[in-house]
Scaffold this active site. Structure first.
Site, PDB file in Angstrom:
ATOM      1  N   LYS A  57       0.780  -1.248   0.000  1.00  0.00           N
ATOM      2  CA  LYS A  57       0.000   0.000   0.000  1.00  0.00           C
ATOM      3  C   LYS A  57       0.811   1.296   0.000  1.00  0.00           C
ATOM      4  CE  LYS A  57      -3.516  -0.798  -0.655  1.00  0.00           C
ATOM      5  NZ  LYS A  57      -3.895  -1.336  -1.987  1.00  0.00           N
ATOM      6  N   HIS A 118       6.969  -6.961  -3.034  1.00  0.00           N
ATOM      7  CA  HIS A 118       6.765  -6.373  -1.702  1.00  0.00           C
ATOM      8  C   HIS A 118       7.714  -7.024  -0.695  1.00  0.00           C
ATOM      9  CE1 HIS A 118       3.405  -3.921  -2.725  1.00  0.00           C
ATOM     10  NE2 HIS A 118       2.499  -4.859  -2.791  1.00  0.00           N
ATOM     11  N   SER A 148      -4.555   2.389   4.840  1.00  0.00           N
ATOM     12  CA  SER A 148      -4.770   1.875   3.486  1.00  0.00           C
ATOM     13  C   SER A 148      -4.763   0.341   3.500  1.00  0.00           C
ATOM     14  CB  SER A 148      -3.677   2.419   2.566  1.00  0.00           C
ATOM     15  OG  SER A 148      -3.871   1.971   1.258  1.00  0.00           O
TER      16      SER A 148
HETATM   17  P1  A3P Z   1      -5.278   4.676  -0.290  1.00  0.00           P
HETATM   18  O1  A3P Z   1      -5.855   3.368   0.163  1.00  0.00           O
HETATM   19  O2  A3P Z   1      -4.739   5.481   0.866  1.00  0.00           O
HETATM   20  O3  A3P Z   1      -6.181   5.458  -1.154  1.00  0.00           O
HETATM   21  P2  A3P Z   1      -0.433   0.032  -3.723  1.00  0.00           P
HETATM   22  O4  A3P Z   1      -0.481   0.282  -5.176  1.00  0.00           O
HETATM   23  O5  A3P Z   1       0.961  -0.084  -3.188  1.00  0.00           O
HETATM   24  O6  A3P Z   1      -1.307  -1.099  -3.320  1.00  0.00           O
HETATM   25  O7  A3P Z   1      -0.975   1.339  -3.011  1.00  0.00           O
HETATM   26  C1  A3P Z   1      -2.323   1.687  -3.080  1.00  0.00           C
HETATM   27  C2  A3P Z   1      -2.498   3.056  -2.478  1.00  0.00           C
HETATM   28  O8  A3P Z   1      -1.964   4.029  -3.395  1.00  0.00           O
HETATM   29  C3  A3P Z   1      -3.965   3.409  -2.263  1.00  0.00           C
HETATM   30  O9  A3P Z   1      -3.984   4.328  -1.179  1.00  0.00           O
HETATM   31  C4  A3P Z   1      -4.273   4.089  -3.593  1.00  0.00           C
HETATM   32  O10 A3P Z   1      -5.423   4.899  -3.587  1.00  0.00           O
HETATM   33  C5  A3P Z   1      -3.002   4.929  -3.766  1.00  0.00           C
HETATM   34  N1  A3P Z   1      -2.809   5.387  -5.147  1.00  0.00           N
HETATM   35  C6  A3P Z   1      -2.920   4.670  -6.279  1.00  0.00           C
HETATM   36  N2  A3P Z   1      -2.729   5.450  -7.362  1.00  0.00           N
HETATM   37  C7  A3P Z   1      -2.483   6.679  -6.893  1.00  0.00           C
HETATM   38  C8  A3P Z   1      -2.217   7.942  -7.525  1.00  0.00           C
HETATM   39  N3  A3P Z   1      -2.181   8.066  -8.842  1.00  0.00           N
HETATM   40  N4  A3P Z   1      -2.017   9.013  -6.729  1.00  0.00           N
HETATM   41  C9  A3P Z   1      -2.060   8.902  -5.390  1.00  0.00           C
HETATM   42  N5  A3P Z   1      -2.311   7.743  -4.735  1.00  0.00           N
HETATM   43  C10 A3P Z   1      -2.519   6.644  -5.478  1.00  0.00           C
END
Ligand code: A3P
Length: 305
Positions: A57, A118, A148
């Site tokens: 996340k 990860h 998250s």
């Molecule tokens: P939130 O749950 O806080 O919204 P990962 O890709 O490592 O699983 O991380 C997911 C997190 O990154 C989620 O956070 C998601 O909304 C956020 N995320 C994905 N794309 C994004 C973007 N373009 N800008 C900002 N945050 C982003």
């Protein structure tokens, strides 16, 4: 019953059972990953691979799309060629689930490959160090990461049930979550960054100034793009655009596995959302514990921007 419902019900029965979790060197993993640990550990990295590494996340998908846009010179149509998980195999992902290809896809993918992991630094397959493969590591502050991760665990039904947020924060603080301790992960990779070609970036910095951070990536990848393309990349990888892009927002995964009605994968995409979740007592306890776990490191996170 509609075909879609039937498919979901079948997937439900097959996969959404009690998730088996096993430790690999003290790090919690899904059993199917630990069952396949030998081929994962022996994965053969190549010098011209690029690895995107992060704790769960941290903004991995965001970084993957930025990198893909860079590699394709800002051509958003080319970036639509496949879903994130097909473009960038998740090297330790080896569950029975036929949906998300990981290790198998990584092994048969032609070079140059961009891969995702990860894994904590001590569990990264040694060939990456031997081959001197470039790595981009994305880190996100602990409070937004835990919030998250909590919502993600609610919607990703093949992960262990998170319980309440209070339960989940405790598990997170104790490192009893999949992929292990956030604290060890971010510190481990931070310590490694001076001994290997690792670009260590922060989610908060990317939110604050995407242009500056993308320029760091360009330099690291030895790429030069025009101002116009740079602006295009910023636009196409903004949260609002990515949220609506089915190639990156994971909405193509069946609902029995990822239920976006519980919490969307593209949830809030902001820094400081933890303030909407943590109680004052939880925050104090978290801060106190954080100080102890992060003592002695030069690594500093921002929990607001
Ligand atoms: P939130 O749950 O806080 O919204 P990962 O890709 O490592 O699983 O991380 C997911 C997190 O990154 C989620 O956070 C998601 O909304 C956020 N995320 C994905 N794309 C994004 C973007 N373009 N800008 C900002 N945050 C982003």
């Amino acid at each position: 019953m509609s075909l879609e419902k039937k498919k979901n019900a079948q997937l439900n029965e097959e996969f959404v059972q009690e998730v088996e979790v096993i430790e690999i060197n003290g790090v919690l993993m899904i059993k199917t990953i630990s069952d396949n640990w030998d081929p994962i550990w022996n994965f053969q990295a190549k010098p011209n691979d690029l690895l995107i590494a992060s704790y769960v996340k941290a903004g991995t998908t965001w970084m993957q799309e930025i990198v893909d846009m860079i590699q394709n010179d800002g051509d958003e149509k080319k970036c639509q060629r496949a879903s994130t998980y097909d473009k960038h195999p998740f090297i330790e992902w080896k569950p029975d689930l036929p949906l998300l290809p990981g290790l198998d896809l990584a092994m048969k993918m032609p070079s140059p490959r961009t891969l995702k992991t990860h894994l904590p630094v001590q569990l990264l397959p040694p060939s990456f160090w031997k081959q001197n493969t470039k790595i981009i590591y994305v880190a996100r502050n602990a409070k937004d990461s835990v919030v998250s991760y909590y919502h993600f665990s609610r919607m990703l039904r093949i992960y262990p049930r998170p319980g309440t947020l209070e339960d989940f924060i405790k598990k997170f603080m104790n490192g009893r979550v999949l992929w292990g301790s956030w604290y060890d992960h971010v510190k481990g990779w931070w310590d490694k960054k001076d001994k290997h070609p690792i670009l260590y970036l922060f989610y908060e910095d990317m939110k604050e100034n995407p242009k500056r951070e993308i320029q760091k990536i360009l330099k690291f990848l030895e790429k030069d793009l025009s101002e116009e393309i740079l602006n295009k990349i910023i636009y196409h990888t903004s949260f609002d655009i990515m949220k609506e892009n089915p190639k990156v927002n994971y909405t193509t995964i069946p609902r029995a596995v990822m239920d976006h009605s519980i919490s969307p994968f593209m949830r809030k995409g902001m820094t400081g959302d933890w303030k909407n979740h943590f109680t004052v007592a939880q925050n104090e306890k978290f801060d106190e514990d954080y100080k102890k776990k992060m003592i002695g490191t030069s690594l500093i996170f921002r929990t607001e921007i």
